[in-house]
Design an enzyme around this catalytic site. Structure first.
Site, PDB file in Angstrom:
ATOM      1  N   THR A 102       0.837  -1.201   0.000  1.00 26.07           N
ATOM      2  CA  THR A 102       0.000   0.000   0.000  1.00 26.07           C
ATOM      3  C   THR A 102       0.872   1.252   0.000  1.00 26.07           C
ATOM      4  O   THR A 102       1.960   1.265   0.565  1.00 26.07           O
ATOM      5  CB  THR A 102      -0.950   0.023   1.218  1.00 26.07           C
ATOM      6  OG1 THR A 102      -0.204   0.293   2.408  1.00 26.07           O
ATOM      7  CG2 THR A 102      -1.708  -1.295   1.363  1.00 26.07           C
TER       8      THR A 102
ATOM      9  N   ASP B   2      -3.274   6.159   2.252  1.00 30.75           N
ATOM     10  CA  ASP B   2      -2.646   7.207   3.057  1.00 30.75           C
ATOM     11  C   ASP B   2      -3.046   6.870   4.488  1.00 30.75           C
ATOM     12  O   ASP B   2      -4.238   6.888   4.825  1.00 30.75           O
ATOM     13  CB  ASP B   2      -3.192   8.579   2.637  1.00 30.75           C
ATOM     14  CG  ASP B   2      -2.590   9.709   3.463  1.00 30.75           C
ATOM     15  OD1 ASP B   2      -2.202   9.468   4.631  1.00 30.75           O
ATOM     16  OD2 ASP B   2      -2.526  10.843   2.943  1.00 30.75           O
TER      17      ASP B   2
ATOM     18  N   ASN C  62       4.931   0.407   8.474  1.00 30.16           N
ATOM     19  CA  ASN C  62       6.218   0.990   8.087  1.00 30.16           C
ATOM     20  C   ASN C  62       6.112   2.474   7.719  1.00 30.16           C
ATOM     21  O   ASN C  62       7.058   3.225   7.920  1.00 30.16           O
ATOM     22  CB  ASN C  62       6.761   0.176   6.904  1.00 30.16           C
ATOM     23  CG  ASN C  62       7.859   0.894   6.160  1.00 30.16           C
ATOM     24  OD1 ASN C  62       8.985   0.977   6.641  1.00 30.16           O
ATOM     25  ND2 ASN C  62       7.534   1.456   4.994  1.00 30.16           N
TER      26      ASN C  62
ATOM     27  N   SER D  94       9.568   1.215  14.580  1.00 34.55           N
ATOM     28  CA  SER D  94       9.869   2.335  15.453  1.00 34.55           C
ATOM     29  C   SER D  94      11.172   2.933  14.944  1.00 34.55           C
ATOM     30  O   SER D  94      11.312   3.205  13.753  1.00 34.55           O
ATOM     31  CB  SER D  94       9.967   1.827  16.900  1.00 34.55           C
ATOM     32  OG  SER D  94      10.423   2.819  17.770  1.00 34.55           O
TER      33      SER D  94
ATOM     34  N   TYR E 295       9.921  13.728  16.426  1.00 34.64           N
ATOM     35  CA  TYR E 295      10.036  12.372  15.845  1.00 34.64           C
ATOM     36  C   TYR E 295      10.156  11.340  16.961  1.00 34.64           C
ATOM     37  O   TYR E 295       9.462  10.310  16.949  1.00 34.64           O
ATOM     38  CB  TYR E 295      11.248  12.331  14.912  1.00 34.64           C
ATOM     39  CG  TYR E 295      11.471  10.995  14.242  1.00 34.64           C
ATOM     40  CD1 TYR E 295      10.483  10.416  13.449  1.00 34.64           C
ATOM     41  CD2 TYR E 295      12.677  10.312  14.382  1.00 34.64           C
ATOM     42  CE1 TYR E 295      10.687   9.189  12.826  1.00 34.64           C
ATOM     43  CE2 TYR E 295      12.903   9.093  13.762  1.00 34.64           C
ATOM     44  CZ  TYR E 295      11.903   8.530  12.990  1.00 34.64           C
ATOM     45  OH  TYR E 295      12.107   7.318  12.377  1.00 34.64           O
TER      46      TYR E 295
ATOM     47  N   LYS F 103       7.762   8.125  17.987  1.00 35.54           N
ATOM     48  CA  LYS F 103       8.235   6.735  18.031  1.00 35.54           C
ATOM     49  C   LYS F 103       8.167   6.174  19.456  1.00 35.54           C
ATOM     50  O   LYS F 103       7.938   4.973  19.632  1.00 35.54           O
ATOM     51  CB  LYS F 103       9.649   6.629  17.445  1.00 35.54           C
ATOM     52  CG  LYS F 103       9.709   6.928  15.940  1.00 35.54           C
ATOM     53  CD  LYS F 103       8.878   5.941  15.095  1.00 35.54           C
ATOM     54  CE  LYS F 103       9.141   6.097  13.603  1.00 35.54           C
ATOM     55  NZ  LYS F 103       8.332   5.178  12.772  1.00 35.54           N
TER      56      LYS F 103
ATOM     57  N   THR G  25      17.938   4.955   2.938  1.00 39.32           N
ATOM     58  CA  THR G  25      16.675   5.142   2.210  1.00 39.32           C
ATOM     59  C   THR G  25      16.535   6.643   1.952  1.00 39.32           C
ATOM     60  O   THR G  25      17.478   7.404   2.169  1.00 39.32           O
ATOM     61  CB  THR G  25      15.484   4.672   3.072  1.00 39.32           C
ATOM     62  OG1 THR G  25      15.386   5.548   4.207  1.00 39.32           O
ATOM     63  CG2 THR G  25      15.658   3.239   3.564  1.00 39.32           C
TER      64      THR G  25
HETATM   65  N1  LIG Z   1      15.893   4.995   7.222  1.00 33.90           N
HETATM   66  C1  LIG Z   1      16.189   5.119   8.485  1.00 33.90           C
HETATM   67  O1  LIG Z   1      17.332   5.444   8.861  1.00 33.90           O
HETATM   68  C2  LIG Z   1      15.148   4.829   9.518  1.00 33.90           C
HETATM   69  C3  LIG Z   1      15.598   4.649  10.842  1.00 33.90           C
HETATM   70  C4  LIG Z   1      14.659   4.361  11.824  1.00 33.90           C
HETATM   71  C5  LIG Z   1      13.337   4.253  11.493  1.00 33.90           C
HETATM   72  N2  LIG Z   1      12.917   4.454  10.194  1.00 33.90           N
HETATM   73  C6  LIG Z   1      11.483   4.330   9.916  1.00 33.90           C
HETATM   74  O2  LIG Z   1      11.309   3.453   8.843  1.00 33.90           O
HETATM   75  C7  LIG Z   1      10.068   3.724   8.206  1.00 33.90           C
HETATM   76  C8  LIG Z   1      10.278   3.761   6.702  1.00 33.90           C
HETATM   77  O3  LIG Z   1      11.151   4.806   6.398  1.00 33.90           O
HETATM   78  P1  LIG Z   1      12.248   4.694   5.228  1.00 33.90           P
HETATM   79  O4  LIG Z   1      13.557   4.740   5.869  1.00 33.90           O
HETATM   80  O5  LIG Z   1      11.930   3.591   4.306  1.00 33.90           O
HETATM   81  O6  LIG Z   1      12.022   6.122   4.558  1.00 33.90           O
HETATM   82  P2  LIG Z   1      11.499   6.582   3.101  1.00 33.90           P
HETATM   83  O7  LIG Z   1      12.391   6.023   2.052  1.00 33.90           O
HETATM   84  O8  LIG Z   1      11.364   8.052   3.240  1.00 33.90           O
HETATM   85  O9  LIG Z   1      10.075   5.899   2.956  1.00 33.90           O
HETATM   86  C9  LIG Z   1       9.006   6.303   3.751  1.00 33.90           C
HETATM   87  C10 LIG Z   1       7.728   5.741   3.187  1.00 33.90           C
HETATM   88  O10 LIG Z   1       6.650   6.126   4.070  1.00 33.90           O
HETATM   89  C11 LIG Z   1       5.584   6.568   3.261  1.00 33.90           C
HETATM   90  N3  LIG Z   1       4.668   7.485   3.921  1.00 33.90           N
HETATM   91  C12 LIG Z   1       4.914   8.658   4.537  1.00 33.90           C
HETATM   92  N4  LIG Z   1       3.767   9.213   4.965  1.00 33.90           N
HETATM   93  C13 LIG Z   1       2.767   8.358   4.618  1.00 33.90           C
HETATM   94  C14 LIG Z   1       1.368   8.351   4.765  1.00 33.90           C
HETATM   95  N5  LIG Z   1       0.708   9.361   5.367  1.00 33.90           N
HETATM   96  N6  LIG Z   1       0.658   7.304   4.283  1.00 33.90           N
HETATM   97  C15 LIG Z   1       1.281   6.272   3.667  1.00 33.90           C
HETATM   98  N7  LIG Z   1       2.599   6.237   3.469  1.00 33.90           N
HETATM   99  C16 LIG Z   1       3.337   7.259   3.936  1.00 33.90           C
HETATM  100  C17 LIG Z   1       6.252   7.232   2.070  1.00 33.90           C
HETATM  101  O11 LIG Z   1       5.323   7.269   1.019  1.00 33.90           O
HETATM  102  P3  LIG Z   1       5.436   8.250  -0.261  1.00 33.90           P
HETATM  103  O12 LIG Z   1       6.298   7.499  -1.221  1.00 33.90           O
HETATM  104  O13 LIG Z   1       4.028   8.424  -0.694  1.00 33.90           O
HETATM  105  O14 LIG Z   1       6.067   9.532   0.224  1.00 33.90           O
HETATM  106  C18 LIG Z   1       7.417   6.280   1.817  1.00 33.90           C
HETATM  107  O15 LIG Z   1       7.015   5.200   0.994  1.00 33.90           O
HETATM  108  C19 LIG Z   1       9.551   5.013   8.814  1.00 33.90           C
HETATM  109  O16 LIG Z   1       8.555   4.703   9.792  1.00 33.90           O
HETATM  110  C20 LIG Z   1      10.786   5.595   9.496  1.00 33.90           C
HETATM  111  O17 LIG Z   1      10.451   6.417  10.598  1.00 33.90           O
HETATM  112  C21 LIG Z   1      13.806   4.734   9.209  1.00 33.90           C
END
Ligand SMILES: NC(=O)c1ccc[n+]([C@@H]2O[C@H](COP(=O)([O-])OP(=O)(O)OC[C@H]3O[C@@H](n4cnc5c(N)ncnc54)[C@H](OP(=O)(O)O)[C@@H]3O)[C@@H](O)[C@H]2O)c1
Length: 277
Positions: free
Chosen positions: A35, A55, A82, A133, A147, A151, A182
Site C-alpha cells: 500500500t 494514506d 512501516n 519504530s 520524531y 516513536k 533510504t
Molecule cells: N531509514 C532510516 O534510517 C530509519 C531509521 C529508523 C526508522 N525508520 C522508519 O522506517 C520507516 C520507513 O522509512 P524509510 O527509511 O523507508 O524512509 P522513506 O524512504 O522516506 O520511505 C518512507 C515511506 O513512508 C511513506 N509514507 C509517509 N507518509 C505516509 C502516509 N501518510 N501514508 C502512507 N505512506 C506514507 C512514504 O510514502 P510516499 O512514497 O508516498 O512519500 C514512503 O514510501 C519510517 O517509519 C521511518 O520512521 C527509518
C-alpha cells in the site's frame, strides 16, 4: 524451518524499507498487499502482489484496503506498519501543525491501520504485527523531539498491545532500525521546523548539516533489514523489540546502562515516596 507462505500487508511500500520488504516477501514466495499514498508509485508487478491506495492518515482508506486484501487473499498474516517520516528539527522551531502532522502519520496512522487489521487476525487466531519504530523511539537527541515523541508513542502502544492480543495468537514486534540508506533523510521525506528562531540558528544549522551529511550515506542496508523482517515474521517466538544494525545495538545497550545507572543513583530518594497510610 519449513516454509509457510504468508500474506503480508505493508504500508509505505513504494520506497525505502517498505519497498525492499515487498521485494523480499515476493521473492520468498509470500503474497503481498503493498500500500502507498499513490498505488501507481508501486512499480513492482507480480501475480502475488496487490497494490492499493492507502494514506495511513485516512482511517476509511485503511478499512477499505484491508477489505480488499481479504477479498483477494482471504487473510492477513503479517502487518508491517512501516509508513512514516521524520519531523527532524528543534521543538521551539516547530509549530503545532508540524507536531500534529507527525503524529497523524507516525502514531494515529499506525493506529488506524492496526485497528483495521486486528479483527482479521483475531478471527484467524493468528497474526504478526511488525511496528517500525526507530532508535529514536529509545533515545531522544537534539533535533528529534517530535520524531522521538512519535516513536516513543509507537513503543508504548506496541508493548501494551502485545499483551492485549497475545490471547488471540497475535505477536507484536517493535523494530528499531538504526540509520538505513533510504530517502528518510532526503528532502522528499524528512521535514524540518517551519518557524525559524534566531536564538536557535546555530543549533539548527548543526542539526541540518548533520542529517544532510548522513543522507544516503547511512550504514544500514534496507534489503538486509527486509530479510531480517521475514525471519522475525516466521519465527515461532518473535521478540517484543528488535534492534536493527550495529548502531542500534550500541545505542539500545547504552540506553539500558544509562537507565540502570540513573535508577541506582537516585534509588534512595525514589523509595521514600511510598505512603505510610
Ligand atoms: N531509514 C532510516 O534510517 C530509519 C531509521 C529508523 C526508522 N525508520 C522508519 O522506517 C520507516 C520507513 O522509512 P524509510 O527509511 O523507508 O524512509 P522513506 O524512504 O522516506 O520511505 C518512507 C515511506 O513512508 C511513506 N509514507 C509517509 N507518509 C505516509 C502516509 N501518510 N501514508 C502512507 N505512506 C506514507 C512514504 O510514502 P510516499 O512514497 O508516498 O512519500 C514512503 O514510501 C519510517 O517509519 C521511518 O520512521 C527509518
Amino acid at each position: 524451518m519449513s516454509f509457510h507462505p504468508q500474506t503480508w500487508f505493508i504500508t509505505g511500500a513504494a520506497r525505502g524499507i517498505g519497498a525492499h520488504t515487498v521485494q523480499a516477501a515476493l521473492a520468498a514466495g509470500h503474497n503481498v498487499v503493498a500500500t502507498a499514498r499513490n498505488r501507481h508509485s508501486i512499480t513492482t508487478t507480480h501475480d502475488r502482489l496487490l497494490a492499493l491506495d492507502l494514506d495511513v492518515t485516512v482511517e476509511a482508506q485503511a478499512h477499505a484496503a484491508v477489505q480488499a486484501a481479504v477479498a483477494r487473499f482471504g487473510r492477513i498474516d503479517v502487518l508491517l506498519n512501516n509508513a512514516g517520516y521524520g519531523q527532524l528539527g528543534l521543538f521551539e522551531e516547530s509549530t503545532a501543525a508540524d507536531a500534529q502532522a507527525q503524529f497523524d502519520t507516525n502514531v494515529f496512522g499506525l493506529f488506524h491501520v492496526t485497528r483495521a487489521v486486528l479483527p482479521v487476525m483475531r478471527q484467524q487466531r493468528a497474526g504478526r504485527v511488525l511496528n517500525i519504530s526507530s532508535i529514536a523511539g529509545m533515545r531522544g537527541r537534539t533535533g528529534t523531539s517530535l520524531y522521538s515523541a512519535s516513536k516513543f508513542a509507537v513503543e508504548g502502544f506496541s508493548e501494551a498491545l502485545a499483551q492485549e492480543v497475545a490471547a488471540f495468537g497475535t505477536f507484536v514486534t517493535i523494530v528499531q532500525p538504526g540509520a538505513f540508506r533510504t530517502d528518510f533523510l532526503d528532502g522528499q521525506s524528512m521535514r524540518t521546523g517551519s518557524r525559524p528562531l534566531a536564538d536557535y540558528a546555530a543549533q539548527s544549522a548543526q542539526v541540518t548539516e548533520g542529517f544532510g551529511a548522513r543522507n544516503h550515506q547511512q550504514p544500514g542496508d534496507p534489503a538486509r533489514l527486509a530479510a531480517a523482517l521475514l525471519q522475525l515474521a516466521a519465527h515461532p517466538t518473535p521478540p517484543l523489540r528488535f534492534a536493527a544494525g550495529n548502531d542500534a545495538v550500541e545505542i539500545v545497550g547504552a540506553k539500558i546502562e544509562a537507565l540502570r545507572a540513573e535508577l541506582e543513583a537516585w534509588r534512595a530518594l525514589s523509595v521514600t515516596t511510598d505512603g505510610v497510610f
